[in-house]
Enzyme design. Structure first.
Site, short mmCIF file in Angstrom:
data_model
loop_
_atom_site.label_atom_id
_atom_site.label_comp_id
_atom_site.label_asym_id
_atom_site.label_seq_id
_atom_site.Cartn_x
_atom_site.Cartn_y
_atom_site.Cartn_z
CB ALA A 195 -0.94 -0.01 1.21
CE1 TYR A 244 -19.42 -26.60 -23.15
CE2 TYR A 244 -20.38 -25.85 -25.22
CZ TYR A 244 -19.95 -26.88 -24.40
OH TYR A 244 -20.03 -28.18 -24.82
CB CYS A 298 0.35 -13.51 -1.06
SG CYS A 298 -0.29 -11.87 -0.83
#
Lengths: 465, 465
Positions: free
Chosen positions: A21, A439, A54
């Site tokens: 940040a 799809y 992370c």
């Protein structure tokens, strides 16, 4: 004490915290205003800037070979963009009345005041470390910072034991379970909750537990840790609960974090019920025109529940930084809030969620129907079509989507994005049934699993009319 | 001629076409109304029902071992649910005035009339077969139906040659190129367009071409096929264009399809500019209270352009069937339209698009900015992070998202769903920049590629204010 508050006509932006940040804010402000207009000073307590916390589980697990790969932008790169970055320098006090911060050189102990025209608070989060015997013993490791990760790796390279106990079964806990499995450890996960992944409903958490057990991980649920017994050498040797002791050569703490807002609290800045700073939409601290805050130290608006939450996540921290930097650089941007999306994995098991769990919905007075369906990641006849379970919550009467949880294998996790966008748009589950999703047999069954869940939810909502 | 129009108090629903749309409609109607209330008669010209035509390339390529795997529901399964299914029976005439259809037994030639109270037209699409010399020669194959796929497989097992030419480079063409590569053929794709995948802008199509060339496929663009020269045995031996001849032991036609609406046209039902039936939102044929149509024989509303399109795709056909079945069964459901999402792959290259291309936007008078970005499927430092290119179009002034195209490797294709939902919701690219998408290093960079594109597009739109 030295005071550096004599600066010229140009404004000075002071940033506290050199990770996502803070440094995103600094970089974005610099993009908008050159060094002639805006001086930028950034204080960082540790050795590193702009890194991916992370990514630490994947570094520890060996998927990422090198610490440097986790660093998005080095101190040198920031300095090359005219950001006066001061590493190993901890801000110890905010003096809002005089518009200055006191900082201490961690190594020398020297202190000085720096005045600001604009201030960014990006102090991050601190790990929850319950006060238990043995918590500070050698072999007990958190994994919040690069320094933490390095310390854990040092321990792993030094010790010969092969038993790891992970305390906590949230995202960090399950990711560290994978990391330790990949390093060849026997892994036990000790968890206070009814099931792992308390960010899911327990019925979905059960699927995670069963899959983790299938990977050979010992899962201990509903267990409160009472201490970390140590051996003769002073190092940790087990994790103790009320009922049992789990032998451990290394203990990884994945218990979660709280906003690091002690400076802000001492300065009287507004904090929410989760202990995070409260900001307006432009990430300004409420009531303070020239102070911004973002990342793991703030609370954010949950767009689904309408309440404040604390969600420490790099992706939000980066977004906050961009918005703060725009504001501090004289531009304009806002952060509308979050819907609570998260995705994770344990080995080949993918886990995702967005929106509200059953208990979240109840807590804010929402009545809902919940459905759960089983489908596959690809057309059933296509190779490697893997099973996935989708749970969906929809509000009674309105049919508005409230939340989605997905547990499955390859291709399951990122499907949560469909629901994240639908939640943001305020779609009903009935509207979702006609979503025009991609799809083809290698990518999805002819009805995407998320659509199958939406159809079932829509039918159930109609039945309550 | 036998006439079976004497039926009792119960209504009769007649369905023309036994694939996705028709049989989904029949099944859904049956769910809502039992055989005592509703008789259902379904006519199908071929041997099969409810099969995945989209799966044919994977059956031909060997990923799907068995034709039966492509059949979602067999004739016997439909009959077990009290649907009077008549295979190998072709409807040859619609008599709207008397509410009946004439059908012919394909094998015996016998004809009979069947009256209806409600009619569903699901006649699908027919392949485009330009009238060129050699088009009907042995060794030339379309791949629209299971029968087509079987015929191609029979040819492949009989012939020893290893050179395949695919005519057309749309979805079917590129998927069949992959299928023939997997069967060990040397593959040439002959394509009229400037680049393959004309459903993308040419700059994105170029990426597909380069990747396909990298797979060893010979790509011939801007080439009009003038004929299919045959050998002494009468079988095809090459594909000829104005400039060259490409030797071929087998030719696969992937030129696309048109709505099969000859019955409807003869009966005077309303057709659109693409030759497809025009329906209202509940999939009723416009102006006809008791006739529905769906699947590849209808045109659909493009929600982004506001115009009608013809998009033959199994996922739409299934949705149409559900909606028609609800209506014909006495319920209520609507199909709002499409945004034009499609996803495909050639070996490990994933290709996706949704919304408008540049030329689509221009055609409907929309002015826009287009941006293209490069990113990765996972955090850059995570193993197997694969590159992906995202192109995004946003409308001037409003900043509304108009379309997204993605070309990349694993993890690229289904990201288009994020844009598909955002398009459906009418989001601006600026709103998209704060979407709360799933983030963890194995799943995404901290800024998802779609968000990176949205940020760039939003910046560009702002610069035009």
């Amino acid at each position: 004490m030295n005071t550096s508050d004599a600066h010229g006509a140009r404004e000075r932006l002071v940033v506290i915290g050199g990770d996502a940040a803070g440094m995103s804010a600094a970089s974005q402000a610099r993009r908008l205003k050159g060094p002639d207009e805006l001086e930028i000073v950034a204080f960082e307590r540790g050795h590193f800037t702009s890194y991916s916390a992370c990514g630490i589980p994947y570094w520890v697990g060996g998927d990422v070979s090198d610490r440097e790969q986790l660093i998005a932008r080095t101190p040198e790169e920031h300095r090359a963009r005219d950001i006066d970055l001061r590493l190993r320098t901890e801000v110890t006090e905010l003096d809002l009345d005089r518009g200055r911060v006191r900082a201490r050189d961690v190594d020398s102990g020297a202190e000085s005041w720096t005045s600001y025209d604009k201030l960014v608070i990006a102090t991050g989060a601190r790990p929850i470390r319950p006060e238990l015997p043995g918590m500070d013993a050698p072999g007990v490791h958190g994994v919040q910072t690069l320094d933490d990760g390095q310390a854990l790796l040092d321990t792993l390279s030094r010790t010969s034991g092969r038993r790891a106990v992970v305390v906590g079964a949230g995202y960090i806990g399950v990711e560290m379970a994978e990391a330790m499995i990949r390093r060849g450890y026997e892994v036990t996960v000790v968890n206070r909750g009814e099931e792992p992944m308390a960010t899911l409903d327990p019925d979905m958490g059960r699927l995670v537990r069963e899959a983790m057990e299938g990977m050979g991980i010992t899962m201990v649920n509903g267990a409160e840790v009472t201490g970390l017994p140590t051996g003769d050498d002073g190092g940790v040797r087990a994790v103790a609960t009320e009922d049992a002791e789990y032998p451990a050569d290394v203990v990884v703490l994945g218990i979660g974090v709280r906003p690091e807002t002690s400076l802000a609290r001492a300065a009287g800045l507004p904090l929410g019920e989760h202990g995070g700073l409260l900001t307006d939409r432009s990430m300004r601290v409420r009531g303070h025109e020239n102070i911004w805050a973002g990342g793991d130290c703030v609370e954010v608006l949950d767009l689904v529940s309408g309440q404040q939450r604390h969600i420490p996540l790099g992706t939000h921290a980066n977004k906050h930084g961009q918005i703060i930097g725009a504001g501090a650089g004289g531009g304009y941007a806002t952060f509308p809030g979050v819907v609570g999306t998260a995705v994770s994995k344990v080995c080949d098991l993918e886990i995702a969620r967005t929106g509200l769990r059953e208990k979240d919905a109840r807590r804010v007075g929402l009545r809902f129907e919940a459905v759960t369906i089983e489908s596959t990641s690809r057309a059933g006849y296509y190779p490697n079509a893997s099973p996935m379970t989708v749970k969906m919550l929809a509000e009674l009467r309105t049919g508005r989507l409230l939340g989605v949880q997905i547990v499955g294998r390859e291709g399951a996790g990122k499907r949560v994005d469909i629901a994240a966008v639908a939640l943001t748009a305020g779609m009903t589950v009935d509207q979702m049934t006609s979503l025009d999703l991609g799809y083809a047999p290698p990518f999805s069954p002819v009805w995407d699993p998320v659509l199958v869940a939406a159809r079932k939810a829509a039918t159930k909502i109609r039945a309550t009319f």
